[in-house]
Design an enzyme around this catalytic site. Structure first.
Site, short mmCIF file in Angstrom:
data_model
loop_
_atom_site.label_atom_id
_atom_site.label_comp_id
_atom_site.label_asym_id
_atom_site.label_seq_id
_atom_site.Cartn_x
_atom_site.Cartn_y
_atom_site.Cartn_z
CG HIS A 64 -3.65 -6.27 0.19
ND1 HIS A 64 -2.60 -6.99 0.72
CD2 HIS A 64 -4.54 -7.18 -0.27
CE1 HIS A 64 -2.86 -8.29 0.58
NE2 HIS A 64 -4.02 -8.43 -0.02
CB CYS B 289 -16.93 8.58 3.40
SG CYS B 289 -18.27 8.91 4.56
CB VAL C 204 -0.95 0.01 1.23
CG1 VAL C 204 -1.90 -1.18 1.20
CG2 VAL C 204 -0.15 0.00 2.55
#
Ligand code: BJW
Ligand code: ZN
Length: 248
Positions: free
Chosen positions: A118, A126, A101
């Site tokens: 990932h 959100c 990531v």
């Protein structure tokens, strides 16, 4: 050190897929998840990378991600990331499928396609309306909880935690690329996290030549035809030099 068959197979017709894990970013200074340096600021990464941890204590989880974002921002791509960029124009197709990531593949080149299994440290989502934003700012600082500008609810890191599904489109693309690969390289991953851990076997079944690159001999993939037991920031540039040396 580099298997002769690998060098021979990396010709102008090769369709190459490289599955990467935390080990490829280790030389950049990014801690891995498991193993001796697998401690992230006194927490076990695998305890905080869960939806339950976020539901229970979002401030703790954000503190950990803020700390990681600041740490990774100061890191640079290393010779292993750059070797893949150099290899890409030497073969018919090269795609990176990463579990990482950190965004270091993307920072090494905007041209080589990268599928992020990932998610990304640089995206937030959100929890209520699903709105996704890209954010490269420092932090969040400890105690700070980022909120959605549309609905005011909590933002979460847009990463895939344990028990969460991978993005359908990304997973489909990764499966497609894997089934088309003639050479499948597995670089710097412990190979314990699914579904990523199943790709090497899929590639081998579909006829690819599979090689793993890891400092740990025990991380040799069961499906691998060969294993290169050395730091990938050394072996990957060496591989590219050997392939280049065969070209007229
Ligand atoms: C070097 C080096 C150098 C060092 N040179 N090498 C089938 C069987 C069993 C379990 C499951 C299964 N299918 C699914 C599961 C459950 C679970 C799972 O896999 N559990 C296992 C642990 C048993 N999987 C999931 O939950 C996944 N979701 C899922 O399957 O959903 C199904 C579903 C469908 C529909 C609805 C709902 C659900 C999701 C997994 C998400 C993983 N997320 C994390 C966190 C990401 C966010 C973040 O970073 O904060 O991803 S966990 C963590 O592990 C992170 C990594 O990407 C991932 C893999 O780790 P990696 O990259 O391999 O790192 P390390 O540290 O383990 O290894 C580093 C390696 O490098 C070592 O081998 C070193 O030796 C080596 N190394 N230096 C070369 N210089
Ligand atoms: Zn929202």
């Amino acid at each position: 050190m580099i298997p002769e068959e690998l060098i021979a197979r990396l010709d102008e017709r090769a369709c190459v897929v490289v599955l990467t894990g935390a080990g490829i970013s280790a030389a950049s200074g990014v801690p891995t998840f498991r193993g001796t340096d697998g401690l992230w600021k006194n927490y076990r990464a695998t305890d905080l990378a869960t939806p339950e941890a976020f539901a229970q204590d979002p401030a703790l989880v954000w503190e950990w991600y803020g700390w990681r974002r600041d740490l990774v921002r100061a890191c640079q791509p290393n010779p292993a990331h750059r070797a893949l960029v150099d290899l890409a124009p030497m073969v018919a197709r090269l795609a990176i499928v990463t579990q990482n990531v950190d965004g270091l593949h993307e920072r090494a080149s905007a041209e080589v396609p990268v599928l992020r299994l990932h998610g990304s440290l640089w995206q937030m989502r959100c929890v209520a309306c699903g709105r996704e934003i890209e954010n490269h700012e420092p932090g969040p600082a400890p105690g700070e909880l980022p909120r959605c500008t549309s609905c005011g609810e909590l933002l979460r890191p847009s990463v895939v935690w344990f028990g969460e599904a991978l993005d359908d489109w990304v997973l489909g693309q990764a499966g497609q690329l894997t089934s088309e690969a003639t050479v499948f390289m597995v670089v710097g991953t412990s190979g314990v996290v699914y579904p990523a851990a199943s790709f090497a076997a899929l590639a081998a079944q579909a006829g690819a030549y599979v090689v793993s690159f890891n400092v740990d001999d025990g991380a040799r993939s069961d499906s691998a035809h060969d294993h290169v037991n050395s730091p990938c920031e050394v072996s990957m540039p060496l591989l590219v030099r050997e392939v280049a040396a065969r070209r007229p």
